[in-house]
Design an enzyme around this catalytic site. Structure first.
Site, PDB file in Angstrom:
ATOM      1  CG  ASP A   1      -1.871   1.141   1.261  1.00  0.00           C
ATOM      2  OD1 ASP A   1      -1.771   2.014   0.364  1.00  0.00           O
ATOM      3  OD2 ASP A   1      -2.736   1.179   2.159  1.00  0.00           O
TER       4      ASP A   1
ATOM      5  CG  ASP B   1      -0.007   8.544   8.139  1.00  0.00           C
ATOM      6  OD1 ASP B   1       1.226   8.737   8.012  1.00  0.00           O
ATOM      7  OD2 ASP B   1      -0.700   9.058   9.046  1.00  0.00           O
TER       8      ASP B   1
ATOM      9  N   GLY C   1       7.038  -1.491   7.858  1.00  0.00           N
ATOM     10  CA  GLY C   1       5.955  -1.126   6.951  1.00  0.00           C
ATOM     11  C   GLY C   1       5.253  -2.200   6.132  1.00  0.00           C
TER      12      GLY C   1
ATOM     13  CG  ASP D   1       1.134  -3.066   3.180  1.00  0.00           C
ATOM     14  OD1 ASP D   1       1.339  -3.940   2.305  1.00  0.00           O
ATOM     15  OD2 ASP D   1       1.353  -1.846   3.003  1.00  0.00           O
TER      16      ASP D   1
ATOM     17  NE  ARG E   1       1.256 -20.490  15.621  1.00  0.00           N
ATOM     18  CZ  ARG E   1       1.798 -19.791  16.601  1.00  0.00           C
ATOM     19  NH1 ARG E   1       1.187 -18.743  17.081  1.00  0.00           N
ATOM     20  NH2 ARG E   1       2.971 -20.150  17.100  1.00  0.00           N
TER      21      ARG E   1
ATOM     22  CG  ASP F   1       0.401 -17.155  20.177  1.00  0.00           C
ATOM     23  OD1 ASP F   1       1.436 -17.629  19.675  1.00  0.00           O
ATOM     24  OD2 ASP F   1       0.413 -16.346  21.128  1.00  0.00           O
TER      25      ASP F   1
ATOM     26  CD  GLU G   1       3.314 -21.069  20.253  1.00  0.00           C
ATOM     27  OE1 GLU G   1       4.505 -20.790  20.313  1.00  0.00           O
ATOM     28  OE2 GLU G   1       2.416 -20.324  20.696  1.00  0.00           O
TER      29      GLU G   1
ATOM     30  CG  ASP H   1       7.886 -17.899  18.643  1.00  0.00           C
ATOM     31  OD1 ASP H   1       8.088 -16.699  18.884  1.00  0.00           O
ATOM     32  OD2 ASP H   1       6.775 -18.446  18.771  1.00  0.00           O
TER      33      ASP H   1
ATOM     34  NE  ARG I   1       9.677 -12.460  15.960  1.00  0.00           N
ATOM     35  CZ  ARG I   1       8.912 -12.399  17.056  1.00  0.00           C
ATOM     36  NH1 ARG I   1       8.436 -11.238  17.452  1.00  0.00           N
ATOM     37  NH2 ARG I   1       8.631 -13.485  17.744  1.00  0.00           N
TER      38      ARG I   1
END
Lengths: 573, 573
Positions: free
Chosen positions: B149, B153, B180, B182, B333, B335, B364, B431, B479
């Site tokens: 996107d 903003d 950022g 998305d 899934r 958690d 999990e 993880d 990550r």
């Protein structure tokens, strides 16, 4: 050390919460193995990598092959991580984790490789239901217990009360013989049952049905007319509660009668019936002659209900709620429960717990029932393995006292403690030969078995008439009219039977822990709590055995001068 | 014969239906025991006393200590009774039933003492979900995958896409760094994922939340603004389905954020809040500083939800239904699933199955999860034991090929076949440290592990970036932003990675049965169906090994002239 004999599994009968903060851990090893010590190394999840608390484990039970070590962990934070640490007699140390046996164990990997009970959620905990804790159950086959409604239309009765001719004549089938027992008749005997020591009364089905046993139900929302009206059930439940007793109804959700209103709708409308999916029909309409539908066993009169249908679930959940909401009953015994789906029973328990948290559900499962005995399905099952194990000791003599104790310990180890405290233990029922029939004429032998029943952990169930040594083989002879005129009433064995039942007034018999073993060929049960204990010693043989008692005798039979005579017992603390 | 090593349990991973009429039976014995033959003597319930069908059992799996015999029984009438009949090499014959080992077995007592699977109800059968059969999953951490996107903003973005500075600076916490990614960004890459061979896309949470990981949810009914609007999720799901793919969302019912609308209602109104029972608060109002409420781990920002509350169940069932009904997602899934109650998950699965029979739920659970893996709770769990077993072979060298095969076989024997076909197998995730990080710079080694993942039975999961050998330790380094400009794209290892994933186009890799063993220190997986089979041979060592191939080579790496070089493999049929 025999590694192959070692068994453990998280979240199972080897690892289960006792309440919100206590976790019982079991480890199975070879009996008599060269083990010096077994320790459970544990902590709450977030501290396990830092430090481990040492919980020593002790042998709590032994059976023919195995020793079962146990310990109880306590933690406010109910997230448990643990591994076992075993030292053998030669000093070898081993860890046992989800990795199996290892010489070292890296606690920085505990999150992945330790055993864990991730969180104790109270809603899942199998615990002793306080409402029924240690209760003595009494099973009644209503058609055969007592007549109380003297004003009713008696035309359906086709046999005298005291008949032994319960099948065959007049072309009637076994299930078509009627002697007239009813709900009012039970109500009239509540004082009798209270006096006998009964806490919970379990009735075989009372729903509208054409048979005497009523396991083939015509209408799940109706009380059978032979037994009475809604008001009679309401009165009975009220009186039972006034007596401080509880009532358990038998429901049959595995199958209905062919004449059931739901099935008849399918017979009439086939696939257009909104109940079509309630059954398992091959084709459009069920046909009695073609038997094109699933049945209970091979019985065309009992079409099997389809517990794979969500609509069926809704209907039978409503049935279950109806007798709680309208009649205030306390529990259900579930007929042929093991042939209906787990999915259904989980839903059923869930919905019933919502309206009556203390409700008990007792499944008819003849075998190892661990897969049904979570908190979310059944609380209890009829303990037929207990029955045949007692037969193998008292009747068949396949087992001596040593192997009898091993087999009972094996049965205890199948389940969680909470399950064991709620097993419906029995020696006979409407489905088996009466136990006295197997013992006759030896009432002392029969009393030993009933003492075992009362002493064992869980709920002992007496089948109506056991207390007066009623005889009877398999169906229909185990379903004779209760012999209210029996000469047995008041005889010493009947009085002793009652005294045995009344042992359950002792809190140790109701809620104590249990040890089972043998001592000089005598069979021993101990019930205990901390310092207090009671010991039950049984001589199941034709020989007398010397047995010195250190303690206060509570009850005995044929125990004289330090000698337990043949088929005798002593209870002392 | 070692009786103590023998294990069987009805209605468990030792006895489970494959479908409405087929029952798989397993018996565990000591590996290499002096057993000549094992036979399952069985019949449908009503004929068992009359006659028994003989089903020979064969060893299907072996691990370090045990051999697992298996057979499959077929019956139209799905009521099974069975016992085992074992003949040892010296000709001794033994029966094994619920009585344990006996020299004789009285079939007239089968009803009580045989093993039984009382009835196969399809609604309970754990089977391979056809919608997802053999699927390749791809896990995306949406904040870090791709920006789509371009008109949004961007003020919340506080790090460049390719930063490795994901924590610490400017006083920001790890979870407060934003680059950022998305939902639109994912949509733009669906062709890429399709080309890679991905069938099912699993997104970590996308619900309104202040963190980058969004495991601390502020509002369960809202898509996070950083990721997009409801329309963007609708578009994404539509496009995924157009690509013939499925989408699995990550939901967090174990805990919420402190700022969650439900918890804030409790913070404000205390016991008067209708959500008070949704949490576990000690006192009237939760207080962040006092931390007077249960939390996930020790994190005050994540108050634990109370899955012991029926009202809480109702609420989260509605959440579960909402994303199915409105967005048509294909699975969840779950958690920290193992810390919520079984009771809740059973209800959750039940209600979701009603509206979407094919829905999959992936828990999990980091440990043995058999207690969650009935049809009525989770279909699958993230297979972390597979991960650490692969680490112990490929990285730590704690295991040689022989013991690696034993450990994988052990893992398979924990569960029912249907469970194994739906395990979410993984080598890394958001993880854990990235697998390549452990292998680097040895890409060949990394490829062996991914070949193992793809060859193993179940659902292989690729974590975004694995295909281009992205590096990264534990959070936040695992990550990082997806390296779309990586030089790895198109290099031979990246091409080989894709080819390995595309092995799953072969039906044997998707739905074949599995055998795992070692051959001359080489690790071997076979996937097979009746006559057809494919063989995967892996040399996880620095040495070259001679290995003659009889068959058609499908894929290989560094296999030349009958020699499997170091860290190389060959796939052939």
């Amino acid at each position: 050390m025999d590694k192959l004999a070692v068994e453990h599994l998280n979240d199972s009968n080897y690892c289960f919460p006792l309440d919100e903060h206590h976790l019982k851990i079991r480890l199975r090893t070879k009996k008599g193995d060269d083990i010096k010590s077994v320790t459970c190394l544990w902590n709450v999840l977030q501290y396990m990598y830092l430090t481990q608390i040492k919980a020593p484990m002790e042998i709590a039970y032994v059976d023919e092959y195995y020793a079962y070590y146990e310990c109880v962990l306590y933690s406010k934070d109910p997230r448990f991580s643990y591994v076992f640490y075993i030292i053998t007699n030669d000093g070898t140390a081993l860890y046992f984790s989800e990795l199996g046996f290892t010489k070292e164990y890296d606690f920085s990997w505990f999150y992945l490789t330790s055993f864990r009970l991730p969180y104790i959620n109270p809603i899942d905990v199998v615990f002793d239901n306080k409402m029924f804790s240690g209760d003595v159950f009494y099973q009644i086959f209503p058609e055969r217990f007592n007549i109380g409604d003297f004003s009713k239309d008696k035309n359906y009765i086709n046999r005298p009360w005291d008949t032994s001719n319960l099948k065959g004549s007049n072309g009637n089938r076994v299930q078509d013989s009627f002697i007239g027992g009813d709900l009012k008749g039970i109500e009239l005997k509540l004082d009798y049952l209270k006096d006998l020591g009964v806490n919970t009364i379990y009735l075989t089905p009372i729903f509208k049905s054409q048979s005497n046993h009523k396991y083939d139900v015509d209408d799940y929302f109706k009380v059978d007319e032979m037994f009475g009206k809604d008001e009679d059930l309401l009165d009975l439940v009220k009186e039972i509660h006034k007596h401080g007793q509880k009532i358990v109804l038998d429901i049959v959700f595995n199958h209905s009668a062919f004449n059931n209103n739901l099935f008849q709708d399918v017979v009439k409308n086939g696939k257009k019936s909104k109940y079509y999916d309630f059954y398992i029909v091959n084709g459009d309409k069920p046909d009695f002659k073609k038997k094109n539908y699933a049945t209970f066993g091979d019985v065309p009169n009992m079409p099997k209900l389809n517990s794979n249908s969500f609509d069926e679930h809704d209907y039978f959940v409503e049935v279950g709620k109806y007798f709680i909401n309208k009649f205030n009953i306390d529990g259900y015994r579930l007929d042929v429960a093991n042939e209906a789906s787990h999915t259904f029973w989980q839903r059923f328990k869930y919905e019933l717990r919502k309206i009556k948290p203390d409700i008990i559900l007792i499944g008819e499962c003849w075998n190892n029932a661990i897969s049904y005995l979570s908190r979310n399905e059944f609380d209890s099952v009829m303990n037929y393995p207990f029955l045949y194990t007692c037969k193998d000791f008292y009747i068949n003599h396949f087992l001596d006292a040593e192997h009898f104790s091993y087999r009972l310990n094996s049965l205890l180890m199948r389940y969680k403690d909470g399950n064991n405290r709620m097993m419906l233990n029995l020696l006979d029922s409407h489905d088996t030969e009466r136990f006295y029939n197997l013992c006759k004429p030896n009432k002392d032998l029969c009393l030993l078995a009933f003492l075992t029943l009362i002493s064992y952990i869980g709920w002992p169930m007496i089948y109506y008439g056991d207390e007066i040594f009623m005889e009877g083989g398999t169906d229909p002879f185990n379903r004779k009219g209760m012999e209210w005129n029996s000469k047995e009433f008041g005889l010493k064995e009947n009085i002793l039977f009652k005294k045995i039942v009344h042992l359950r007034n002792n809190e140790l018999f109701k809620t104590g822990d249990i040890k089972i073993y043998n001592e000089n060929s005598l069979f021993v049960i101990e019930r205990y709590k901390k310092e207090e204990k009671v010991k039950i010693v049984i001589n199941n043989s034709e020989k007398s055995v010397k047995y010195a008692v250190n303690g206060m005798v509570i009850l005995s039979n044929n125990y004289d001068n330090g000698v337990l005579n043949n088929y005798s017992f002593i209870v002392f603390k």
